[in-house]
Design a protein around this motif. Structure first.
Motif, mmCIF file in Angstrom:
data_model
loop_
_atom_site.group_PDB
_atom_site.id
_atom_site.type_symbol
_atom_site.label_atom_id
_atom_site.label_comp_id
_atom_site.label_asym_id
_atom_site.label_seq_id
_atom_site.Cartn_x
_atom_site.Cartn_y
_atom_site.Cartn_z
ATOM 1 N N UNK A 180 -5.518 -51.103 72.044
ATOM 2 C CA UNK A 180 -4.067 -51.002 72.102
ATOM 3 C C UNK A 180 -3.494 -50.811 73.490
ATOM 4 N N UNK A 181 -4.320 -50.539 74.499
ATOM 5 C CA UNK A 181 -3.852 -50.347 75.876
ATOM 6 C C UNK A 181 -4.084 -51.626 76.674
ATOM 7 N N UNK A 182 -3.161 -51.982 77.589
ATOM 8 C CA UNK A 182 -3.332 -53.215 78.378
ATOM 9 C C UNK A 182 -4.640 -53.187 79.165
ATOM 10 N N UNK A 183 -5.350 -54.303 79.138
ATOM 11 C CA UNK A 183 -6.596 -54.432 79.891
ATOM 12 C C UNK A 183 -6.515 -55.559 80.907
ATOM 13 N N UNK A 184 -5.985 -56.727 80.493
ATOM 14 C CA UNK A 184 -5.874 -57.874 81.394
ATOM 15 C C UNK A 184 -4.611 -58.637 81.042
ATOM 16 N N UNK A 185 -3.775 -58.902 82.051
ATOM 17 C CA UNK A 185 -2.552 -59.668 81.838
ATOM 18 C C UNK A 185 -2.822 -61.166 81.859
ATOM 19 N N UNK A 186 -3.982 -61.552 82.394
ATOM 20 C CA UNK A 186 -4.354 -62.965 82.490
ATOM 21 C C UNK A 186 -5.864 -63.044 82.693
ATOM 22 N N UNK A 187 -6.465 -64.090 82.167
ATOM 23 C CA UNK A 187 -7.910 -64.250 82.294
ATOM 24 C C UNK A 187 -8.207 -65.031 83.569
ATOM 25 N N UNK A 188 -8.775 -64.342 84.556
ATOM 26 C CA UNK A 188 -9.067 -64.982 85.835
ATOM 27 C C UNK A 188 -10.557 -65.094 86.113
ATOM 28 N N UNK A 189 -11.398 -64.758 85.130
ATOM 29 C CA UNK A 189 -12.836 -64.882 85.310
ATOM 30 C C UNK A 189 -13.482 -63.700 85.992
ATOM 31 N N UNK A 190 -12.698 -62.704 86.408
ATOM 32 C CA UNK A 190 -13.259 -61.544 87.081
ATOM 33 C C UNK A 190 -13.679 -60.482 86.057
ATOM 34 N N UNK A 191 -14.688 -59.719 86.412
ATOM 35 C CA UNK A 191 -15.169 -58.671 85.523
ATOM 36 C C UNK A 191 -14.156 -57.530 85.465
ATOM 37 N N UNK A 192 -14.017 -56.937 84.285
ATOM 38 C CA UNK A 192 -13.144 -55.775 84.096
ATOM 39 C C UNK A 192 -14.002 -54.609 83.627
ATOM 40 N N UNK A 193 -13.625 -53.415 84.031
ATOM 41 C CA UNK A 193 -14.382 -52.213 83.690
ATOM 42 C C UNK A 193 -13.813 -51.567 82.437
ATOM 43 N N UNK A 194 -14.694 -51.068 81.593
ATOM 44 C CA UNK A 194 -14.307 -50.347 80.379
ATOM 45 C C UNK A 194 -15.228 -49.142 80.236
ATOM 46 N N UNK A 195 -14.818 -48.212 79.395
ATOM 47 C CA UNK A 195 -15.677 -47.071 79.098
ATOM 48 C C UNK A 195 -16.669 -47.454 78.005
ATOM 49 N N UNK A 196 -17.825 -46.820 77.953
ATOM 50 C CA UNK A 196 -18.781 -47.121 76.876
ATOM 51 C C UNK A 196 -18.246 -46.649 75.534
ATOM 52 N N UNK A 197 -18.749 -47.262 74.465
ATOM 53 C CA UNK A 197 -18.357 -46.868 73.125
ATOM 54 C C UNK A 197 -17.874 -48.056 72.308
ATOM 55 N N UNK A 198 -17.353 -47.768 71.122
ATOM 56 C CA UNK A 198 -16.837 -48.802 70.223
ATOM 57 C C UNK A 198 -15.387 -49.099 70.577
ATOM 58 N N UNK A 199 -15.070 -50.381 70.732
ATOM 59 C CA UNK A 199 -13.722 -50.789 71.135
ATOM 60 C C UNK A 199 -13.274 -51.990 70.306
ATOM 61 N N UNK A 200 -11.965 -52.227 70.326
ATOM 62 C CA UNK A 200 -11.370 -53.424 69.739
ATOM 63 C C UNK A 200 -10.597 -54.142 70.831
ATOM 64 N N UNK A 201 -11.029 -55.363 71.146
ATOM 65 C CA UNK A 201 -10.343 -56.217 72.117
ATOM 66 C C UNK A 201 -9.420 -57.163 71.357
#
Length: 296
Positions: free
Chosen positions: A109-130
């Motif tokens: 539910x929180x913004x992660x990427x405004x556009x897909x540019x092929x760069x890696x994004x960091x997330x915390x470990x655990x179960x998530x919903x993208x």
């Protein structure tokens, strides 16, 4: 200037000098306290799995203004946390399988990427919903479990236009139909059950063929040297039965092996529902025929 005025001037100068000395000390004490607080918060966030926030705290307590002992500890913790932060490479394709970049992605539910540019994004470990969203396409939600230290994991979504028949559709309770949720994992492990099972059948058929063939050959050689051409019919029938059984085992093994290879090649497109397979053996004069049937 009389003596009384001179004395007052000296007192004021001493007070100003004392304030000038104490002010940096107070500032240093405040900085040290902030450093210790950042250190404690960073350790707590790290232990709770919030690695990105923990890294920000360790960067703060590793600043030059912090005491040397705190800086040393925070530098070690910062290196450890940075290595443990997972990263994802996000991508999306349209209905024709072409890459698209104008996609917004949220993480829980929180913004992660405004556009897909092929760069890696960091997330915390655990179960998530993208959740992948694009104008003119139905949103896609992917549920995945991210592991500590997992780097450059590729996560892709296939976006499609909403079906016309579903426009404005609602659930039986009157609410809107939720967007489809896919799994980010690889093809289900159950798709390997069929090729594994058929491989086992093929191996068993090969073993049976070898054992029965060798036994039939040994019996035939014994009959040739002892009683041929006037051997008892029962002994001849026993050899013939072993030969037929060996041929059946060979046919079953070949059919099962072919089915296993076909199942491996097609497993990526197999549905998650369990597959059923059957091997049919039909005895024939002087041998047998085997047929493999499978339901995908």
């Amino acid at each position: 200037m009389n003596q009384r005025t001179a004395r007052r001037s000296l007192v004021v100068a001493a007070a100003i000098a004392a304030l000038a000395y104490l002010q940096p000390a107070r500032a240093r004490a405040g900085d040290a306290e902030a450093c210790f607080t950042a250190s404690e918060e960073g350790q707590r966030l790290r232990d709770d799995g919030h690695l990105r926030d923990a890294r920000a705290r360790f960067i703060a307590c590793g600043a030059v203004a912090c005491p040397a002992l705190v800086r040393s500890d925070c530098a070690g913790w910062l290196s450890d946390v940075t290595a443990r932060v997972p990263t994802l490479i996000l991508s999306a394709q349209d209905e024709q399988g072409q890459d698209v970049a104008d996609v917004q992605v949220t993480l829980d539910g929180a913004p992660l990427a405004a556009r897909l540019d092929g760069k890696a994004v960091e997330v915390d470990p655990g179960e998530h919903v993208l959740r992948f969203e694009r104008a003119g396409s139905a949103p896609v939600a992917l549920r995945l479990v991210v592991r500590e230290g997992e780097k450059l994991r590729r996560v892709s979504a296939r976006l499609a236009r909403p079906a016309t028949a579903r426009a404005g559709a609602t659930t039986p309770g009157g609410g809107p139909i939720a967007p489809r949720e896919d799994q980010a994992a690889s093809p289900p492990a159950s798709s390997l059950l069929l090729p594994i099972a058929l491989g086992g059948v093929a191996a068993a058929g090969g073993v049976a063929y070898a054992a029965l063939g060798l036994s039939a050959r040994a019996d035939a050689d014994r009959l040739r040297t002892t009683c041929a051409p006037r051997c008892a019919e029962a002994d001849v029938d026993a050899v013939r039965t072993k030969v037929i059984a060996a041929n059946v085992a060979f046919g079953v093994g070949v059919a099962a092996l072919g089915g296993a290879v076909a199942a491996l090649l097609l497993r990526d497109s197999m549905p998650a529902a369990p597959a059923a397979a059957a091997v049919h053996v039909v005895p024939l004069p002087g041998g047998a025929a085997a047929a493999l049937g499978a339901r995908f």
